[in-house]
Design an enzyme around this catalytic site. Structure first.
Site, short mmCIF file in Angstrom:
data_model
loop_
_atom_site.label_atom_id
_atom_site.label_comp_id
_atom_site.label_asym_id
_atom_site.label_seq_id
_atom_site.Cartn_x
_atom_site.Cartn_y
_atom_site.Cartn_z
N HIS A 121 -1.35 -1.56 -3.33
CA HIS A 121 -2.21 -2.72 -3.08
C HIS A 121 -1.33 -3.96 -2.97
O HIS A 121 -0.35 -4.07 -3.71
CB HIS A 121 -3.21 -2.89 -4.23
CG HIS A 121 -4.37 -3.76 -3.88
ND1 HIS A 121 -4.29 -5.13 -3.91
CD2 HIS A 121 -5.62 -3.45 -3.46
CE1 HIS A 121 -5.46 -5.63 -3.54
NE2 HIS A 121 -6.28 -4.63 -3.24
N ASP B 35 -9.94 2.68 -3.58
CA ASP B 35 -10.35 3.79 -2.72
C ASP B 35 -9.98 5.15 -3.28
O ASP B 35 -10.40 6.17 -2.74
CB ASP B 35 -9.69 3.62 -1.34
CG ASP B 35 -10.22 2.39 -0.63
OD1 ASP B 35 -11.44 2.18 -0.66
OD2 ASP B 35 -9.42 1.63 -0.06
N1 COA Z 1 2.34 5.62 -0.75
C1 COA Z 1 3.70 5.64 -0.79
N2 COA Z 1 4.46 4.53 -0.72
C2 COA Z 1 3.80 3.36 -0.59
C3 COA Z 1 2.41 3.28 -0.55
C4 COA Z 1 1.68 4.47 -0.64
N3 COA Z 1 0.34 4.48 -0.59
N4 COA Z 1 2.03 2.00 -0.41
C5 COA Z 1 3.17 1.29 -0.36
N5 COA Z 1 4.23 2.11 -0.46
C6 COA Z 1 5.65 1.70 -0.46
C7 COA Z 1 6.06 1.36 0.99
O1 COA Z 1 6.53 2.49 1.68
C8 COA Z 1 7.12 0.33 0.72
O2 COA Z 1 8.29 1.00 0.29
P1 COA Z 1 9.74 0.44 0.65
O3 COA Z 1 9.82 -0.89 -0.04
O4 COA Z 1 10.66 1.46 0.10
O5 COA Z 1 9.78 0.32 2.14
C9 COA Z 1 6.59 -0.45 -0.48
O6 COA Z 1 5.76 0.48 -1.18
C10 COA Z 1 5.78 -1.68 -0.09
O7 COA Z 1 4.75 -1.26 0.79
P2 COA Z 1 4.03 -2.20 1.84
O8 COA Z 1 3.33 -1.36 2.88
O9 COA Z 1 5.02 -3.20 2.35
O10 COA Z 1 2.98 -2.93 0.93
P3 COA Z 1 1.81 -3.85 1.45
O11 COA Z 1 1.48 -4.75 0.33
O12 COA Z 1 2.12 -4.44 2.76
O13 COA Z 1 0.63 -2.78 1.72
C11 COA Z 1 -1.13 -1.32 1.41
C12 COA Z 1 -0.37 -2.53 0.84
C13 COA Z 1 -2.44 -1.18 0.66
C14 COA Z 1 -1.46 -1.53 2.90
C15 COA Z 1 -0.25 -0.05 1.23
O14 COA Z 1 0.01 0.14 -0.15
C16 COA Z 1 -0.89 1.18 1.83
O15 COA Z 1 -0.75 1.42 3.04
N6 COA Z 1 -1.62 2.01 0.99
C17 COA Z 1 -2.27 3.20 1.48
C18 COA Z 1 -3.58 2.80 2.16
C19 COA Z 1 -4.62 2.33 1.17
O16 COA Z 1 -4.90 2.98 0.18
N7 COA Z 1 -5.29 1.22 1.50
C20 COA Z 1 -6.37 0.67 0.70
C21 COA Z 1 -5.97 -0.61 0.04
S1 COA Z 1 -7.24 -1.17 -1.06
#
Ligand code: COA
Length: 389
Positions: A269, A323
């Site tokens: 998140h 979720d």
């Molecule tokens: N599984 C594995 N690794 C994850 C992850 C996940 N669900 N979510 C983030 N990471 C890792 C990324 O790969 C990244 O790693 P790195 O620094 O080694 O490259 C790091 O954590 C930061 O991720 P990032 O995508 O930049 O974070 P964000 O704040 O932009 O994104 C979300 C947040 C929610 C979009 C992201 O965590 C995600 O895609 N989660 C899965 C989808 C989800 O459940 N969405 C509902 C949100 S309420």
């Protein structure tokens, strides 16, 4: 602004950049704390109802007995949808995703409930009240009607003697839910009703800042919520758990995904760096529900994924979000997987409307800037002179 100053301000995804002031909800991601209008979500989940929480979000204070009775009465009065709206929905392909149907139908609703002063931003309190009643009350009817019509069944008309949550379950399944099922749905809707400035709420306020009508604002929000990085993740979690199939496969699945740098649905998140408090509440709801309805094997897989992932991802602040457990609760209530995100919208509409209303008092259109990375000063070439080889 000098070039290096521009770049200093640039934050992909607007992470950490405030873009508006708001008094609706607040979240402290470091301790996993969420409040609506200053009241913590656990208290609301335990003591409030979705109707009362919606009033609190939209109007900014806890309603009196009369306020709540009026609000409830307004909601019940507006549950039905016009037959012409239903006819439009009948034309959608049966294979349409329910989120697409919902987004399109809410946009259509704007044509049936025009607001005379929407375009110059002068809406009376009565207009605002009507819009809020109409959208909060009708979203469940739209979701339930589409769910039945795509199977060739007639929609089940809403019942005025049931609460918002019970009526929704009734319209979806044709059965009056037990008190426990009603309460579980009610709490699930409370915890999904609002969450500061996420992508769909941002869509709401960006659209509202142009003085577009509220149906367009909510339709835009539904579109944003549909993506797998936002509300759509609740469906992906269930698909993932179904793919894993057995708790013994959880470890190898996780290992393979992480080795391929894939994201695990329902984890992570932007704000929470520890477990989302809503995930904890939803997990508790599942446990309560099992007392009446028995265990579900997907829960065992989910809790194993949570435990295993926390030894690696936990240190990076990637923990279960809202979720992760919601779909397991909805499945236990007999709801098909592709309705999970529409149910999120049914609950979140109250938060979106609160932000829409708040935005009416701010008369500044959103107009961020970009950092241009393309060419400049190119000369036009006629088509016969291009790509001469
Ligand atoms: N599984 C594995 N690794 C994850 C992850 C996940 N669900 N979510 C983030 N990471 C890792 C990324 O790969 C990244 O790693 P790195 O620094 O080694 O490259 C790091 O954590 C930061 O991720 P990032 O995508 O930049 O974070 P964000 O704040 O932009 O994104 C979300 C947040 C929610 C979009 C992201 O965590 C995600 O895609 N989660 C899965 C989808 C989800 O459940 N969405 C509902 C949100 S309420």
């Amino acid at each position: 602004m000098a070039k290096n100053q521009e770049i200093a301000c640039f934050s992909p995804g607007l992470a950490g950049i405030p873009v508006t002031e708001s008094a609706i909800s607040s979240v402290d991601g470091s301790i996993g704390h969420l409040e609506y209008r200053g009241i913590d979500i656990e208290q609301l989940a335990e003591q409030s109802s979705f109707e009362e929480t919606s009033f609190l979000l939209i109007y900014g204070y806890l309603p009196s007995v009369n306020d709540l009775a009026d609000f409830n009465c307004g909601l019940r009065k507006h549950r039905r949808i016009k037959f012409r709206v239903r006819d439009i929905m009948k034309c959608f392909p049966e294979s349409a995703h329910p989120m697409d149907s919902l987004q399109a139908t809410v946009a259509v609703m704007g044509m049936f409930y025009p607001l005379p002063h929407a375009l110059n931003g002068e809406l009376s309190e009565e207009n605002i009240r009507m819009v809020c009643h109409n959208l909060v009350a009708k979203l469940p009817t739209l979701v339930a009607a589409h769910a039945r019509m795509r199977k060739g069944d007639d929609p089940i008309p809403p019942r005025d003697d049931l609460s918002h949550a019970a009526n929704f379950l009734y319209m979806l399944t044709g059965n009056e839910p037990t008190l426990l099922m009603e309460r579980i749905m009610d709490v699930a809707m409370i915890v999904h009703a609002e969450h500061t400035l996420n992508a769909s709420t941002f869509s709401t306020i960006v659209t509202a800042s142009t003085l577009a009508d509220p149906y367009t604002c909510i339709s835009a929000a539904i579109g944003s919520l549909s993506g797998p990085l936002h509300g759509g993740a609740n469906e992906d979690v269930l698909h993932m758990l179904d793919d894993i199939g057995h708790v013994d496969r959880a470890e190898s699945y996780l290992h393979e995904k992480l080795a391929n740098k894939a994201k695990i649905a329902g984890l992570g998140h932007r704000v929470y760096k520890i477990k989302d408090p809503r995930a904890t509440l939803l997990q508790q709801l599942y446990v309560e529900l099992t007392k009446e309805m028995g265990e579900d094997p997907t829960y065992e897989i989910a809790s194993r994924i949570e435990a295993l992932s926390q030894s690696t991802l936990g240190a990076k602040g990637i923990c279960p979000n809202v979720d992760f457990y919601s779909g397991i609760v909805y499945r236990k209530l007999g709801i098909p997987t592709d309705l999970f995100t529409p149910i999120f919208a049914v609950a979140r509409v109250s938060g979106w409307l609160a932000h829409w209303r708040e935005q009416l008092g701010v008369s500044r259109i959103f107009r961020p800037m970009q950092i241009y990375t393309g060419k400049k000063g190119e000369s036009y070439q006629s088509i016969d002179k291009r790509y001469t080889d």
